[in-house]
Design a protein around this motif. Structure first.
Motif, mmCIF file in Angstrom:
data_model
loop_
_atom_site.group_PDB
_atom_site.id
_atom_site.type_symbol
_atom_site.label_atom_id
_atom_site.label_comp_id
_atom_site.label_asym_id
_atom_site.label_seq_id
_atom_site.Cartn_x
_atom_site.Cartn_y
_atom_site.Cartn_z
ATOM 1 N N SER A 162 4.518 0.607 5.500
ATOM 2 C CA SER A 162 4.533 1.857 4.737
ATOM 3 C C SER A 162 4.521 3.093 5.632
ATOM 4 O O SER A 162 4.833 4.194 5.173
ATOM 5 N N GLU A 222 7.116 -3.278 -1.593
ATOM 6 C CA GLU A 222 5.727 -3.319 -2.052
ATOM 7 C C GLU A 222 5.431 -4.587 -2.845
ATOM 8 O O GLU A 222 4.312 -5.098 -2.817
ATOM 9 N N PHE A 253 1.985 6.794 -3.190
ATOM 10 C CA PHE A 253 2.751 6.412 -1.998
ATOM 11 C C PHE A 253 3.149 7.654 -1.205
ATOM 12 O O PHE A 253 4.286 7.807 -0.769
ATOM 13 N N SER A 276 -0.592 -2.471 0.440
ATOM 14 C CA SER A 276 0.598 -2.279 1.257
ATOM 15 C C SER A 276 0.387 -2.914 2.627
ATOM 16 O O SER A 276 -0.495 -3.747 2.798
#
Length: 280
Positions: free
Chosen positions: A46, A190, A258, A42
């Motif tokens: 994020s 992503e 995530f 990532s």
């Protein structure tokens, strides 16, 4: 829609430019800064939800992209691979000094996810005088045998660019294996991050699998918080947190791999509680 409070900047260091996201509170007396370290593959993007939340609480927030990720310089520009966690930490240390975060009499909260948590632990040992607390999201405190086992499964450039573009579909299918598949916007974000970092991902993985996280974890002196989702790939190692150090708070959250995006409110709840205890 109101513009995001999250800004972007670059730090010029000896090897190139490190891109970072940041947000600064408008309060006259800001609280302790928070540094967010992203996972592979990532980027600092994020952490935008957590950055927006914590700057609203009065914390200056910073989230750098690792070399080879996001907007930071490409790692192949450095002539001395293989890379180590110490190499990444030294780059971040240079950035944080430049930003005035690592300075005499100052402290920061660190929050790291997956690979970022490995770097946070090493920084908590090497630069302990600047660290007020560490939050580990998906800490992955595996032993040496387990690190080698994971390396055998994940240490391959599965999405190296090819002319027919099939690497993009491979990346998309890879991302669909987790909770991210439920969120098209996150999938797209992503995909772009993972495609960009196809090489950087392997370089940081090689570094973290050679890092003795358990050793660093045992040496940390500041307060720590460990968070992990049951369907995170690193959940199977989460038990080590309290087996090694029963006093460290370990909490289950949602979000799969995530957590910082899909379960950021859960993460913030537990982080808030720790910050209240240690002094925001």
């Amino acid at each position: 829609m109101a513009p995001s409070v999250v800004k972007k900047g670059y730090a010029d260091i000896s090897l190139g430019q490190i891109h970072y996201r940041y947000a600064l509170p408008t309060t006259a007396a800001p609280k302790t800064p928070i540094i967010f370290l992203h996972k592979s593959a990532s980027s600092s993007k994020s952490y935008e939800n957590l950055i927006e939340y914590y700057v609203s609480q009065g914390h200056p927030c910073y989230a750098p992209d690792m070399p080879g990720f996001g907007g930071s310089f490409d790692t192949e520009l450095d002539p001395s691979p293989p890379y180590s966690t110490t190499w990444y930490c030294s780059i971040f240390e240079e950035v944080f000094r430049q930003l005035g975060l690592f300075a005499a009499g100052k402290k920061v909260h660190l929050c790291g996810h997956h690979s970022g948590s490995t770097l946070a632990l090493e920084m908590g040992v090497t630069y302990a005088e600047y660290i007020k607390s560490i939050t580990m999201i998906g800490a992955g405190l595996m032993n040496e045998a387990e690190r080698l086992e994971m390396k055998s499964h994940y240490f391959a450039p599965f999405n190296k660019p090819v002319m027919d573009g099939s690497h993009l579909l491979k990346t998309w299918n890879y991302l669909q294996q987790g909770e991210v598949a439920e969120d098209l916007e996150l999938m797209q974000s992503e995909l772009l991050d993972h495609a960009r970092a196809w090489l950087g991902r392997m370089q940081i993985y090689g570094a973290v699998w050679n890092s003795d996280r358990q050793k660093n974890f045992m040496q940390i002196k500041c307060p720590m918080l460990a968070l992990c989702a049951r369907d995170d790939v690193l959940w199977q190692y989460f038990h080590y947190v309290n087996e090694l150090r029963p006093e460290v708070r370990a909490e289950e959250v949602g979000g799969g791999n995530f957590e910082e995006v899909l379960a950021w409110k859960e993460c913030a709840k537990f982080m808030d509680e720790m910050y209240a205890e240690v002094g925001a």
